[in-house]
Design a protein around this motif. Structure first.
Motif, PDB file in Angstrom:
ATOM      1  N   PRO A  63      -3.114   1.591  28.648  1.00 19.98           N
ATOM      2  CA  PRO A  63      -4.460   1.012  28.601  1.00 19.98           C
ATOM      3  C   PRO A  63      -5.359   1.580  27.502  1.00 19.98           C
ATOM      4  O   PRO A  63      -6.427   1.035  27.245  1.00 19.98           O
ATOM      5  CB  PRO A  63      -5.028   1.367  29.989  1.00 19.98           C
ATOM      6  CG  PRO A  63      -3.841   1.629  30.850  1.00 19.98           C
ATOM      7  CD  PRO A  63      -2.849   2.264  29.925  1.00 19.98           C
ATOM      8  N   GLN A  64      -4.958   2.676  26.855  1.00 13.00           N
ATOM      9  CA  GLN A  64      -5.786   3.289  25.829  1.00 13.00           C
ATOM     10  C   GLN A  64      -5.618   2.550  24.497  1.00 13.00           C
ATOM     11  O   GLN A  64      -4.504   2.320  24.035  1.00 13.00           O
ATOM     12  CB  GLN A  64      -5.417   4.764  25.658  1.00 13.00           C
ATOM     13  CG  GLN A  64      -5.574   5.580  26.930  1.00 13.00           C
ATOM     14  CD  GLN A  64      -5.305   7.049  26.699  1.00 13.00           C
ATOM     15  OE1 GLN A  64      -5.838   7.653  25.782  1.00 13.00           O
ATOM     16  NE2 GLN A  64      -4.468   7.641  27.550  1.00 13.00           N
ATOM     17  N   ASP A  65      -6.735   2.193  23.876  1.00 11.85           N
ATOM     18  CA  ASP A  65      -6.713   1.368  22.676  1.00 11.85           C
ATOM     19  C   ASP A  65      -5.956   2.002  21.515  1.00 11.85           C
ATOM     20  O   ASP A  65      -5.378   1.296  20.681  1.00 11.85           O
ATOM     21  CB  ASP A  65      -8.147   1.047  22.225  1.00 11.85           C
ATOM     22  CG  ASP A  65      -8.878   0.143  23.212  1.00 11.85           C
ATOM     23  OD1 ASP A  65      -8.193  -0.564  23.975  1.00 11.85           O
ATOM     24  OD2 ASP A  65     -10.123   0.153  23.210  1.00 11.85           O
ATOM     25  N   GLN A  66      -5.962   3.330  21.431  1.00  3.46           N
ATOM     26  CA  GLN A  66      -5.353   3.984  20.267  1.00  3.46           C
ATOM     27  C   GLN A  66      -3.841   4.068  20.337  1.00  3.46           C
ATOM     28  O   GLN A  66      -3.194   4.453  19.357  1.00  3.46           O
ATOM     29  CB  GLN A  66      -5.935   5.391  20.062  1.00  3.46           C
ATOM     30  CG  GLN A  66      -5.546   6.418  21.114  1.00  3.46           C
ATOM     31  CD  GLN A  66      -6.549   6.492  22.256  1.00  3.46           C
ATOM     32  OE1 GLN A  66      -7.116   5.478  22.657  1.00  3.46           O
ATOM     33  NE2 GLN A  66      -6.781   7.694  22.747  1.00  3.46           N
ATOM     34  N   PHE A  67      -3.253   3.706  21.490  1.00  3.35           N
ATOM     35  CA  PHE A  67      -1.811   3.822  21.638  1.00  3.35           C
ATOM     36  C   PHE A  67      -1.163   2.467  21.917  1.00  3.35           C
ATOM     37  O   PHE A  67      -1.727   1.626  22.618  1.00  3.35           O
ATOM     38  CB  PHE A  67      -1.459   4.783  22.772  1.00  3.35           C
ATOM     39  CG  PHE A  67      -1.915   6.202  22.535  1.00  3.35           C
ATOM     40  CD1 PHE A  67      -1.395   6.943  21.489  1.00  3.35           C
ATOM     41  CD2 PHE A  67      -2.865   6.785  23.354  1.00  3.35           C
ATOM     42  CE1 PHE A  67      -1.808   8.242  21.254  1.00  3.35           C
ATOM     43  CE2 PHE A  67      -3.292   8.089  23.138  1.00  3.35           C
ATOM     44  CZ  PHE A  67      -2.767   8.819  22.083  1.00  3.35           C
ATOM     45  N   GLN A  68       0.026   2.297  21.369  1.00  7.03           N
ATOM     46  CA  GLN A  68       0.825   1.104  21.613  1.00  7.03           C
ATOM     47  C   GLN A  68       2.208   1.542  22.079  1.00  7.03           C
ATOM     48  O   GLN A  68       2.927   2.224  21.356  1.00  7.03           O
ATOM     49  CB  GLN A  68       0.936   0.258  20.339  1.00  7.03           C
ATOM     50  CG  GLN A  68       1.742  -1.014  20.521  1.00  7.03           C
ATOM     51  CD  GLN A  68       1.892  -1.806  19.236  1.00  7.03           C
ATOM     52  OE1 GLN A  68       1.565  -1.322  18.148  1.00  7.03           O
ATOM     53  NE2 GLN A  68       2.378  -3.019  19.343  1.00  7.03           N
ATOM     54  N   ILE A  69       2.577   1.155  23.291  1.00  5.04           N
ATOM     55  CA  ILE A  69       3.866   1.553  23.868  1.00  5.04           C
ATOM     56  C   ILE A  69       4.962   0.645  23.331  1.00  5.04           C
ATOM     57  O   ILE A  69       4.816  -0.574  23.279  1.00  5.04           O
ATOM     58  CB  ILE A  69       3.834   1.472  25.406  1.00  5.04           C
ATOM     59  CG1 ILE A  69       2.668   2.290  25.969  1.00  5.04           C
ATOM     60  CG2 ILE A  69       5.164   1.929  25.988  1.00  5.04           C
ATOM     61  CD1 ILE A  69       2.782   3.770  25.750  1.00  5.04           C
ATOM     62  N   GLN A  70       6.085   1.256  22.947  1.00  6.97           N
ATOM     63  CA  GLN A  70       7.233   0.499  22.473  1.00  6.97           C
ATOM     64  C   GLN A  70       8.493   1.013  23.159  1.00  6.97           C
ATOM     65  O   GLN A  70       8.934   2.136  22.890  1.00  6.97           O
ATOM     66  CB  GLN A  70       7.394   0.656  20.956  1.00  6.97           C
ATOM     67  CG  GLN A  70       6.284   0.008  20.149  1.00  6.97           C
ATOM     68  CD  GLN A  70       6.598   0.043  18.674  1.00  6.97           C
ATOM     69  OE1 GLN A  70       6.939   1.074  18.120  1.00  6.97           O
ATOM     70  NE2 GLN A  70       6.487  -1.102  18.030  1.00  6.97           N
ATOM     71  N   MET A  77      14.787   6.940  25.820  1.00  5.42           N
ATOM     72  CA  MET A  77      13.762   7.076  24.786  1.00  5.42           C
ATOM     73  C   MET A  77      12.629   6.082  24.969  1.00  5.42           C
ATOM     74  O   MET A  77      12.821   4.934  25.365  1.00  5.42           O
ATOM     75  CB  MET A  77      14.371   6.919  23.390  1.00  5.42           C
ATOM     76  CG  MET A  77      13.361   7.102  22.259  1.00  5.42           C
ATOM     77  SD  MET A  77      14.121   7.118  20.611  1.00  5.42           S
ATOM     78  CE  MET A  77      14.910   8.730  20.646  1.00  5.42           C
ATOM     79  N   LEU A  78      11.425   6.562  24.672  1.00  2.00           N
ATOM     80  CA  LEU A  78      10.216   5.740  24.678  1.00  2.00           C
ATOM     81  C   LEU A  78       9.429   6.087  23.428  1.00  2.00           C
ATOM     82  O   LEU A  78       9.300   7.262  23.076  1.00  2.00           O
ATOM     83  CB  LEU A  78       9.374   6.043  25.921  1.00  2.00           C
ATOM     84  CG  LEU A  78       7.993   5.385  25.993  1.00  2.00           C
ATOM     85  CD1 LEU A  78       8.146   3.885  26.248  1.00  2.00           C
ATOM     86  CD2 LEU A  78       7.152   6.026  27.094  1.00  2.00           C
ATOM     87  N   SER A  79       8.904   5.079  22.729  1.00  2.00           N
ATOM     88  CA  SER A  79       8.112   5.319  21.530  1.00  2.00           C
ATOM     89  C   SER A  79       6.684   4.853  21.725  1.00  2.00           C
ATOM     90  O   SER A  79       6.424   3.845  22.389  1.00  2.00           O
ATOM     91  CB  SER A  79       8.722   4.606  20.316  1.00  2.00           C
ATOM     92  OG  SER A  79       9.922   5.227  19.919  1.00  2.00           O
ATOM     93  N   ILE A  80       5.771   5.593  21.126  1.00  2.00           N
ATOM     94  CA  ILE A  80       4.338   5.304  21.214  1.00  2.00           C
ATOM     95  C   ILE A  80       3.770   5.339  19.803  1.00  2.00           C
ATOM     96  O   ILE A  80       3.990   6.305  19.067  1.00  2.00           O
ATOM     97  CB  ILE A  80       3.621   6.344  22.097  1.00  2.00           C
ATOM     98  CG1 ILE A  80       4.253   6.358  23.492  1.00  2.00           C
ATOM     99  CG2 ILE A  80       2.124   6.076  22.174  1.00  2.00           C
ATOM    100  CD1 ILE A  80       3.992   7.614  24.283  1.00  2.00           C
ATOM    101  N   ARG A  81       3.053   4.304  19.430  1.00  2.92           N
ATOM    102  CA  ARG A  81       2.502   4.230  18.084  1.00  2.92           C
ATOM    103  C   ARG A  81       0.998   4.447  18.111  1.00  2.92           C
ATOM    104  O   ARG A  81       0.307   4.077  19.058  1.00  2.92           O
ATOM    105  CB  ARG A  81       2.833   2.883  17.440  1.00  2.92           C
ATOM    106  CG  ARG A  81       4.310   2.646  17.243  1.00  2.92           C
ATOM    107  CD  ARG A  81       4.596   1.281  16.660  1.00  2.92           C
ATOM    108  NE  ARG A  81       4.034   1.149  15.316  1.00  2.92           N
ATOM    109  CZ  ARG A  81       4.106   0.030  14.596  1.00  2.92           C
ATOM    110  NH1 ARG A  81       4.687  -1.048  15.108  1.00  2.92           N
ATOM    111  NH2 ARG A  81       3.594  -0.022  13.390  1.00  2.92           N
ATOM    112  N   SER A  82       0.499   5.034  17.021  1.00  3.76           N
ATOM    113  CA  SER A  82      -0.931   5.268  16.876  1.00  3.76           C
ATOM    114  C   SER A  82      -1.267   5.191  15.392  1.00  3.76           C
ATOM    115  O   SER A  82      -0.470   5.613  14.550  1.00  3.76           O
ATOM    116  CB  SER A  82      -1.303   6.649  17.436  1.00  3.76           C
ATOM    117  OG  SER A  82      -2.689   6.904  17.286  1.00  3.76           O
ATOM    118  N   ALA A  83      -2.423   4.625  15.047  1.00  3.78           N
ATOM    119  CA  ALA A  83      -2.819   4.476  13.643  1.00  3.78           C
ATOM    120  C   ALA A  83      -3.679   5.653  13.206  1.00  3.78           C
ATOM    121  O   ALA A  83      -4.519   6.143  13.956  1.00  3.78           O
ATOM    122  CB  ALA A  83      -3.574   3.168  13.444  1.00  3.78           C
ATOM    123  N   LEU A  84      -3.447   6.102  11.980  1.00  2.71           N
ATOM    124  CA  LEU A  84      -4.198   7.215  11.415  1.00  2.71           C
ATOM    125  C   LEU A  84      -5.160   6.691  10.355  1.00  2.71           C
ATOM    126  O   LEU A  84      -4.771   5.901   9.487  1.00  2.71           O
ATOM    127  CB  LEU A  84      -3.233   8.226  10.780  1.00  2.71           C
ATOM    128  CG  LEU A  84      -3.850   9.474  10.132  1.00  2.71           C
ATOM    129  CD1 LEU A  84      -4.534  10.332  11.197  1.00  2.71           C
ATOM    130  CD2 LEU A  84      -2.778  10.268   9.408  1.00  2.71           C
TER     131      LEU A  84
END
Length: 220
Positions: A63-70, A77-84
């Motif tokens: 639910p957090q805007d800065q993270f995208q679950i993949q 394995m689980l991947s999480i994306r975040s923009a810098l």
């Protein structure tokens, strides 16, 4: 849990149905049959434990805007994306890899990676990773020294995830602590990059944030 080879006599139609389901689930026939039998006899397999941890991480961080679950085509394995916020907005990938034995000391790894060839960005990342390792050594007492639990490469950071000794930890507790660790890492990274033009301020400001996330927990 130990695995052995067994011979089973199954109907061809059953095997075909299992194979279709296994393909749809990105797993093997043996693993799917193992899961089905384990559920039938009320046994929790390592795969189920990992799935429970990942599902809870998704519930906490999704639910957090800065993270995208993949989700990856892997049970482990689980991947999480975040923009810098840095020039062309590179993407941070946090990959959580869990080992099969979640109640053992070392339960997995956190891998942090950027897909970039930009030398300036790579140098800044190595600077942050080095600072992060120093903070962990200062406040947790064990990172790259003693037992090597972290590794720094160009644009990459790998950290072994370990359980605090003394008792068994639930999937909920493990997921909570992994999520909190990633959130703290991500926030510190972005703070560090926000102060790249002022190196004298970057480290102490990052340390302040690090200490707000520092707490006794299961994963360290």
């Amino acid at each position: 849990m130990k695995k052995s080879v067994y011979s089973l006599v199954l109907m061809d139609d059953v095997v075909e149905a299992v194979d279709r389901m296994a393909y749809a689930m990105n797993t093997s026939r043996s693993n799917l049959i193992n899961q089905i039998l384990a559920e039938h006899v009320s046994m929790v397999t390592p795969e189920k434990q990992m799935q429970a941890v990942f599902q809870r991480i998704e519930a906490l961080m999704g639910p957090q805007d800065q993270f995208q679950i993949q989700f990856q085509p892997s049970d482990s394995m689980l991947s999480i994306r975040s923009a810098l916020r840095y020039k062309y907005k590179p993407t941070i990938r946090y990959s959580v890899l869990l080992y099969r034995g979640l109640q053992e000391d070392a339960i997995g790894e956190l891998r942090v990676a950027f897909r970039t060839q930009n030398g300036e960005l790579i140098d800044a990342l190595v600077g942050f990773f080095t600072l992060w390792a120093r903070l962990e050594e200062k406040y947790l007492g064990e990172t790259c020294g003693g037992r090597a639990v972290c590794r720094i490469d160009e644009g990459r950071y790998t950290r072994q995830l370990r359980l605090a000794p003394g008792r068994a930890w639930s999937s909920e507790e493990i997921a909570r602590d992994i999520s909190g660790y990633i959130e703290g890492f991500d926030r510190c990274l972005k703070c560090y990059f926000a102060h790249l033009d002022d190196p004298a301020k970057a480290a102490p400001e990052t340390e302040k944030i690090y200490k707000t996330y520092l707490k006794p927990g299961s994963v360290r």
